[in-house]
Design an enzyme around this catalytic site. Sequence first.
Site: not given
Ligand code: NAD
Ligand code: 0WE
Length: 263
Positions: A18-19, A155, A162
Site C-alpha cells: 500500500s502507498i 480509469y 479524483k
Molecule cells: P491499496 O489497495 O493498498 O489502498 C486502498 C485502501 O482503500 C485500502 O486500504 C482499502 O481498505 C481502503 N478503502 C477502500 N474502501 C474503503 C472504505 N469504504 N473505508 C475505508 N477504507 C477503504 O491501494 P493504493 O494504491 O495504496 O491506494 C491508496 C490511494 O492511492 C488511493 O486513493 C488511490 O486512488 C491512490 N493512488 C494510487 C495509485 C496507484 O497506482 N497505486 C496512484 C495514484 C494514486
Molecule cells: O486510484 C487507483 C486505484 C483505483 C481503484 C482500483 C480498483 C480495483 C479493484 C478503485 N477501485 C477499485 N475497485 C476494485 O474493485 N489507481 C490510480 C491505480 C489505477 O487503477 C486503474 C488505473 C490505475 C493507474 C484503473 C484503470 C486504469 C488505470
Amino acid sequence: MLLKDKKILITGLANKYSIAAGIASAMHREGAELAFTYQNERLLKNLEPLAKEYGSDILIECDVASDESIDQSFLELSKKWAKFDGFVHSIGFAPSDQLEGNFVDVTTREGFQIAHDISSYSFTALAKASKPMLNEKSALLTLTYLGAIQTIPNYNVMGLAKASLEANTRFLAASMGADNIRVNAISAGPIKTLAASGVKNFRKMLSQHSSRAPLGRTVTTEEVGNAAAFLCSDYASGITGEITYVDAGFNTAAMPLTEIVDS
Ligand code: NAD
Ligand code: 0WE
C-alpha cells in the site's frame, strides 16, 4: 527528524504494498507517532504486524462509507490522543465493473455515486469529524492520480472522483486555513498495489510510464512517503491547497524523448 512530536493518523494501509505503508515508514523514520485505521476485520490481520514495525498499537476500524463508523473511530482515537496533528487519506474505490470498458457505456448512477462517496466525500467527512481534535499547524493529505485531469484508458469514473478530490483539497484548504490547518494532495504515478492488482493491462501502463517519464522509470511507495512526510511537516508551512506530483515527471512530458531523438 521532520515529524518529531507530531501525531499522525494513517488510513488505507491494506498491506505492505500500500502507498500508506510507504508513507507510514517515512513518517515513522522522521519521528512521528502513528495511529492507523482499517476498513474491516479482514484487513486487521495484515495491519497488526506492520503497525508494530512503525511503533504503533493504535489500530481502529473505520469504514468511510458510514458516518457512524467515522464518528465511532474518532471517539475511540480520542481515548488515546486528545489532540493530534493531521491525517493521511489513502482511500479510493469504485465497483470493478466501472473500471473496464468504454466510459459512456459502463458508467452507472450507482457506480458514479459510490466512486465519489468513497474516494472524495470521505476526505471531507474525515476532516469534519477530526476538526475538534486537530492541533494548530496540523496537515491533512490525500492521494490522487493524473486521471483527475487527463483521460487514462479504463480509469473512467475514478477520474471524475479524483477531479472532485482535487477540488475538495482546495476547498478544505480554504475552509481550514483560518485554523492554521493545511490540506494537500500527492498525485502519485502508477504503482502495483492491491488496488492496482485487479486492473487489466496494468503492466502495460507501468511500461508506458517508464518510457515517457523524464526519469525513465516508475516511482516507489518510499518516494511517495518521503514527499508525504515533507508535506505534513512544518517545513511545508507555506504550502496548502496544492497538488504535488510524485510521478518521475510523467505529467510534464507530452512525448517520450527516446521515440524522437536519434541515439
Ligand atoms: P491499496 O489497495 O493498498 O489502498 C486502498 C485502501 O482503500 C485500502 O486500504 C482499502 O481498505 C481502503 N478503502 C477502500 N474502501 C474503503 C472504505 N469504504 N473505508 C475505508 N477504507 C477503504 O491501494 P493504493 O494504491 O495504496 O491506494 C491508496 C490511494 O492511492 C488511493 O486513493 C488511490 O486512488 C491512490 N493512488 C494510487 C495509485 C496507484 O497506482 N497505486 C496512484 C495514484 C494514486
Ligand atoms: O486510484 C487507483 C486505484 C483505483 C481503484 C482500483 C480498483 C480495483 C479493484 C478503485 N477501485 C477499485 N475497485 C476494485 O474493485 N489507481 C490510480 C491505480 C489505477 O487503477 C486503474 C488505473 C490505475 C493507474 C484503473 C484503470 C486504469 C488505470
